[in-house]
Design an enzyme around this catalytic site. Structure first.
Site, PDB file in Angstrom:
ATOM      1  N   SER A 145       0.834  -1.199   0.000  1.00 21.86           N
ATOM      2  CA  SER A 145       0.000   0.000   0.000  1.00 21.86           C
ATOM      3  C   SER A 145       0.873   1.255   0.000  1.00 21.86           C
ATOM      4  CB  SER A 145      -0.948  -0.025   1.200  1.00 21.86           C
ATOM      5  OG  SER A 145      -1.880   1.026   1.143  1.00 21.86           O
ATOM      6  N   ASP A 297      -2.674   5.820  -4.188  1.00 22.09           N
ATOM      7  CA  ASP A 297      -1.519   5.187  -3.554  1.00 22.09           C
ATOM      8  C   ASP A 297      -0.924   4.145  -4.504  1.00 22.09           C
ATOM      9  OD1 ASP A 297      -3.542   3.305  -3.344  1.00 22.09           O
ATOM     10  OD2 ASP A 297      -3.033   2.700  -1.315  1.00 22.09           O
ATOM     11  N   ASP A 299      -0.724   0.898  -4.889  1.00 22.65           N
ATOM     12  CA  ASP A 299      -1.486  -0.232  -5.435  1.00 22.65           C
ATOM     13  C   ASP A 299      -2.866   0.186  -5.927  1.00 22.65           C
ATOM     14  OD1 ASP A 299      -2.364   0.053  -2.718  1.00 22.65           O
ATOM     15  OD2 ASP A 299      -3.253  -1.938  -2.822  1.00 22.65           O
ATOM     16  N   ASP A 301      -5.715   1.418  -4.684  1.00 19.43           N
ATOM     17  CA  ASP A 301      -7.034   1.181  -4.092  1.00 19.43           C
ATOM     18  C   ASP A 301      -7.548   2.395  -3.330  1.00 19.43           C
ATOM     19  OD1 ASP A 301      -5.230   0.932  -2.008  1.00 19.43           O
ATOM     20  OD2 ASP A 301      -5.983  -1.009  -1.299  1.00 19.43           O
TER      21      ASP A 301
END
Length: 572
Positions: A145, A297, A299, A301
């Site tokens: 993350s 961010d 990744d 999500d």
């Protein structure tokens, strides 16, 4: 067994030469990293397994990833005996993520499991979507993350596209910890790998557009000035294409930050919760007269959104504010189209603003609340399929999802929705910020603050444990001038009403090491150790009534002051 004894086990022939040499260097140099690398086994938290990359049982590496994947493979064979098992794998831009993705694929194929492996970086929500779209038994994403560059991580998804929850997570962890390092099968079979790429992006993007947009005539789409940055993360593959395909015309990208990099060279932290991460995007918005600035961010999500405030300046909304706007708008659209029947629900978490109860009540839907982490919202959806319709869900940490086509927080669909709202507001002579104030005038103004207390390493973990123990055994009697009226302890599953000296059992939510205090004036303080980072978090929510935009400005000052008083009272 001492830390040194644990480390010496990694000098055997079970481990490759590179690993043995690295461990030997730690031992011979008497490095302080030796203790932190081996004093425990890396654990699954609310977001899966996440840690610093390096050698050792408390680090993310070939062997801890191999152990996790071998345990998962064993569990999949138990759960789906005789079936052709299929697992989708994605990975973000972090250093080693691509190599880790292939490593994990090799362990699965060595166990006779078919793998759908993305050819390159892809956002976590696309992995969640792909698990369902391709009818996989499970999914894995390699990501840490928004953690610093030295981190990486490993999250497991079940066949519904949501992160694993009880009992699957507990059973998988048992299998993982029962695997010895010499039992890991590393010799993969490439014939069992199916590579996927842009063709899957198109299917995912189409689903985002279908599930996230409501204005059929695309009100104001061609007149909204959008600035977007992926902050060196994965959404360079999806978001610009999705915005164009949806019909937005004015999209400016922060070119320097659209280059994927696990070192995140232009920011201190790739965290869209922090204004500094969006600084380059805000600078570009000043040049282009941007109406909305969006960053994601690594990744892909979570999303951070900045819009122009009452003074015309760009201001980053907090996660609760963004989710308030998105949720209210969606439910208003559902109500106008006659889609609300009384069997719908929205999802939230125990640390998220209580305004979502007010929004749900206004529109005649249920608001279900779970523990921190979107896996619990995914669990709500699964448990209520065929009985109640999931509309949307969010949590304060800049995560939101529209519909159930993705079973995790999804920046792409949320960005499309946010841009539609901003365009609609602008076309009607308003703004997204003013729309938020209108919601507060309707329901009451909620304002939140998050205090992170970082405590690293083994000693830090012990300090966090002691802090929770102290708050549990000696709860505050008064916070910011208001008496504490209610204490919720999710570890003990109890709710104490102080004025009545009454204790009730709360067994609707699984046990978790979380405390919540409510004061008589409605102030809420939640205390929770992070499941993925070395910190303890204090979520503070205060509220008041407003009747005008000037009232909003005045109350913002007083509510900010109140949050500072909370910090002082809790010695933070």
């Amino acid at each position: 067994m001492t830390t040194l004894e644990k480390a010496k086990l990694w000098l055997t022939d079970i481990f490759d030469e590179e690993t043995r040499n690295a461990v030997e260097t730690l031992i011979n140099s008497q490095s302080p990293d030796l203790e932190d690398s081996f004093y425990r086994e890396l654990e699954f938290g609310t977001g899966g397994m996440r840690g610093i990359m390096g050698v050792g049982t408390n680090r993310l590496n070939k062997y801890t990833l191999g152990q996790a994947t071998q345990g998962l493979a064993n569990y999949l064979h138990q759960q789906f005996p005789g079936e052709k098992i299929k697992v989708a794998i994605a990975y973000d831009v972090r250093n080693n993520s691509k190599e880790f993705g292939k490593l994990v694929a090799d362990v699965l194929t060595a166990n006779g499991i078919n793998v759908l492996l993305f050819k390159n970086h892809r956002p976590t929500p696309e992995l969640s979507f792909t698990v369902r779209d391709k009818k996989c038994n499970a999914g894995i994403v390699l990501t840490a993350s928004h953690n610093p560059p030295e981190y990486n991580g490993y999250k497991v998804y079940w066949n519904d596209g949501a992160q694993i929850v009880p009992p699957n997570d507990e059973e998988i962890i048992k299998e993982v910890y029962s695997v010895k390092f010499d039992e890991i099968k590393f010799n993969g079979n490439d014939e069992l790998i199916e590579w996927i790429g842009e063709e899957q992006d198109d299917v995912y993007i189409d689903a985002c557009i279908e599930n996230s947009l409501y204005q059929k005539d695309k009100v104001g789409y061609d007149n909204l000035n959008i600035v977007f940055t992926s902050i060196h993360g994965t959404t360079y593959t999806t978001v610009p294409k999705a915005l164009e395909k949806a019909g937005f015309k004015k999209i400016d990208l922060v070119r320097e930050q659209m280059i994927p990099s696990g070192n995140f060279p232009t920011v201190e932290s790739p965290n869209p919760e922090e204004p500094a991460a969006l600084e380059m995007a805000l600078d570009l918005a000043r040049i282009t007269n941007g109406d909305i600035v969006i960053g994601t961010d690594p990744d892909g999500d979570r999303l951070g959104i900045a819009v122009r405030n009452l003074d015309g300046e760009m201001q980053l909304l907090n996660g609760n504010q963004t989710n308030t706007i998105l949720t209210y708008y969606i439910l208003d659209q559902w109500k106008k189209s006659g889609k609300i029947t009384g069997k719908e629900f929205i999802g939230s978490t125990i640390v998220t603003s209580d305004i979502f109860f007010d929004i749900a009540e206004k529109f005649g839907v249920d608001c279900k609340v779970g523990l921190t982490g979107f896996k619990w919202i995914g669990k709500m959806i699964r448990e209520n399929e065929g009985k109640e319709k999931f509309v949307c869900g969010g949590e304060e940490s800049f995560g939101f999802m529209t519909g159930d086509f993705v079973r995790d927080k999804d920046s792409c669909g949320s960005i499309l929705l946010a841009c539609e709202i901003a365009a609609w507001c602008k076309a009607n002579g308003s703004s997204m910020f003013k729309y938020m104030i209108d919601i507060y005038k309707d329901l009451g103004m909620y304002y939140e603050g998050l205090i992170n207390v970082v405590r690293k390493g083994r000693e830090g973990a012990e300090q966090i444990h002691q802090m929770m123990k102290d708050f549990r055994e000696n709860p505050p009697k008064e916070i910011a001038g208001s008496l504490v009226e209610e204490i919720k302890d999710f570890k003990e599953q109890t709710c104490i009403t102080v004025s009545k000296n009454e204790k009730k059992v709360m067994d609707g939510i699984p046990k978790s090491n979380v405390l919540i205090y409510y004061t008589q004036d409605g102030t809420k303080v939640c205390v929770r150790p992070s499941g993925t980072e070395p910190k303890i978090k204090f979520y503070v929510s205060v509220k008041d009534q407003i009747s005008s935009e000037q009232d909003f400005k005045d109350k913002l000052v007083t509510l900010n002051d109140k949050i500072e008083r909370v910090k002082t009272d809790l010695n933070l």
